[in-house]
Structure formats: structure tokens, C-alpha cells
Design a protein around this motif. Structure first.
Motif, PDB file in Angstrom:
ATOM      1  N   THR A  64     -20.881 -26.497   6.820  1.00 54.32           N
ATOM      2  CA  THR A  64     -21.920 -27.208   7.567  1.00 54.32           C
ATOM      3  C   THR A  64     -21.593 -28.688   7.713  1.00 54.32           C
ATOM      4  N   ASN A  77     -22.178 -31.650  13.237  1.00 54.08           N
ATOM      5  CA  ASN A  77     -22.892 -32.371  12.182  1.00 54.08           C
ATOM      6  C   ASN A  77     -22.190 -33.661  11.774  1.00 54.08           C
ATOM      7  N   GLY A 109     -26.522 -23.591   6.086  1.00 56.00           N
ATOM      8  CA  GLY A 109     -27.134 -22.632   7.001  1.00 56.00           C
ATOM      9  C   GLY A 109     -28.163 -21.776   6.302  1.00 56.00           C
TER      10      GLY A 109
END
Length: 260
Positions: A142, A148, A125
Motif C-alpha cells: 500500500t 499513495n 487494504g
């Protein structure tokens, strides 16, 4: 791929005797001593790499347990450079994913990779992504997020390094490992005595979870270093002495192939 370590020579002794002539200036003496100490560190790094590459000859998944001050980031940065060089020599693109839990650690890893001249991208991020690089450094938050999942699986990595795995939850480590393709090699580094996450403890963290769940399995190896090279104070804090290597052999493990 699994046999690439056979040409690595045995590391030289860590004992260094330096004889300095009286004619040297203080600056020249300091430079000679610095170079000698760096040679010692390189020898230790080489020995650790030999252990990991030898373990990879027998199994795909290796846990490298290192206390504070033993140079985890420098070690795997050097390993990544060696793997990349192997890929260039063999005209093969090798894709590597490094996972960490804090942005400060991601920045530290990035700096070490730059030191070893390894081009890479960052998946985290607030960071601009460049997925063209075959080496990626990712935030665990993430890369394991549901949004993702396609990104993570689309990387098609051959090697995964989870740094400071003791600060990941068992669920995060399980999520990462369960998405690995056939032949993917994994290294987890960390020290269960050095946990930053207030919600984890020495037995309930991602590193310990892997040891407990995978010990004795043919696809898993465990190497433990018990001596800190940072300082006497760091060694006392870690409460460890000596060096010990633990390895679980896998006589029937299949030959590893590059995952695509």
C-alpha cells in the motif's frame, strides 16, 4: 534527539538465581519464576535498545539483523514507546512509520503496540485509516504504490521501521528509503535465513540489498544478533550460535534533526 539514549543504564546480568521457600504454593512459585524470566527478557531487550540508540548517535540508518525467536516485534514496539515518551517529555510530536509485508504481521505489530499502550493507525487494504495518530503501521504494498505516493510523503515521518525486510524486494526497500527526508532515522529488521517470499533468496532480498549497497557508508550501521531465545529447536533451525554486534561508525556524520 540523537543523544536521548545517554541516560539508559547498563542492562543487568542475564544470570538469575531464585531461592524459593518451601511454604509457597505451586501457583506462587510459578508466578515468581515467570516474573524472573520476564526480568531476564527485559534485560536483553534493554541491551538491544542500547545498541540501536548508540548506533543512532553515530548515523541515521541502522540495520538490526535478528534470527527467528529473538523478539524483533517486541523490541521495536518497546523502542517506539521510548521514542514517544521522549517526545512527550520534550513537547515534540514524533511521527513513526512501521512497514510490514503481510497483513498477519501488521496485525501482530498492532497487538504489540497496544500492549505497550501506543496508539496508532493502520494503512493497508481492507483496514480503516486514521491518519491522526503519529504512529502508523503500513502494508509495503500500500505505502509504495504509485497512487499513495502523496500519502506516504505527506506523513512527514521522523522514524521508519521496516519489519522482516528480508521479505521485501530490493526495489521496495529502495523506494521507501529514497523517499526519506533529511534527518529521518530508519531501522530495518530481519533475518535473510528466514524468507517467506518464493521469489527471493538470501542474497537477492531487500535486507541483503541494503547491507551490500550501504556497508561502509557514514550514514549506515549494522547490528547482528546470532542467538535465538525462542527455543533450542529454533536455534538449530537458524543454525546460529552466540551473540555478535557489528557496527559501522560514522565519525563525520552530521547531527540528526527531526524531518518535517
Amino acid at each position: 534527539m540523537a543523544k536521548k539514549n545517554k541516560n539508559i543504564k547498563n542492562a543487568p546480568s542475564n544470570n538469575v538465581n531464585i531461592v524459593l521457600p518451601d511454604s509457597l504454593s505451586a501457583e506462587e512459585m510459578q508466578q515468581i519464576i515467570t516474573n524472573a524470566l520476564l526480568a531476564v527478557e527485559d534485560a536483553k531487550e534493554q541491551k538491544a535498545k542500547e545498541q540501536i540508540f548508540s548506533a543512532w548517535d553515530e548515523c541515521n540508518n541502522v540495520m538490526f539483523q535478528m534470527p527467528t525467536g529473538t523478539g524483533k516485534t517486541r523490541l521495536f514496539s518497546s523502542i517506539i514507546r521510548d521514542i514517544k515518551n521522549w517526545g512527550v517529555f520534550n513537547s515534540t510530536e514524533v511521527r513513526i512509520l512501521i512497514i510490514a509485508h503481510r497483513i498477519e504481521l501488521i496485525d501482530q505489530i498492532s497487538e504489540n503496540l497496544e500492549r505497550y499502550k501506543v496508539s496508532h493507525g493502520i494503512i493497508a487494504g481492507g483496514k480503516q485509516r486514521d491518519l491522526r495518530h503519529s504512529v502508523q503501521v503500513a502494508s509495503v504494498q500500500t505505502i509504495t504504490h504509485k497512487s499513495n505516493q502523496d500519502l506516504a510523503e505527506g506523513l512527514n515521518v521522523d522514524f521508519i521501521i521496516i519489519d522482516e525486510a528480508q521479505n521485501l524486494t530490493p526495489h521496495e526497500v529502495k523506494t521507501i528509503i529514497s523517499r526519506c527526508g533529511e534527518g529521518t532515522k530508519i531501522v530495518l529488521t530481519g533475518d535473510p535465513d528466514q524468507i517467506d517470499n518464493p521469489y527471493l533468496d538470501a542474497s537477492g532480498n531487500g535486507l541483503s540489498y541494503c547491507v551490500d549497497r550501504l556497508k561502509g557508508e557514514a550514514v549506515f550501521g549494522h547490528i547482528m544478533l546470532q542467538k535465538s531465545e525462542r527455543s533450542d529447536l529454533a536455534a538449530l533451525a537458524a543454525k546460529k550460535e552466540g551473540i555478535q554486534a557489528l557496527f559501522v561508525p560514522a565519525e563525520n556524520a552530521p547531527e540528526a534533526t527531526l524531518a518535517r
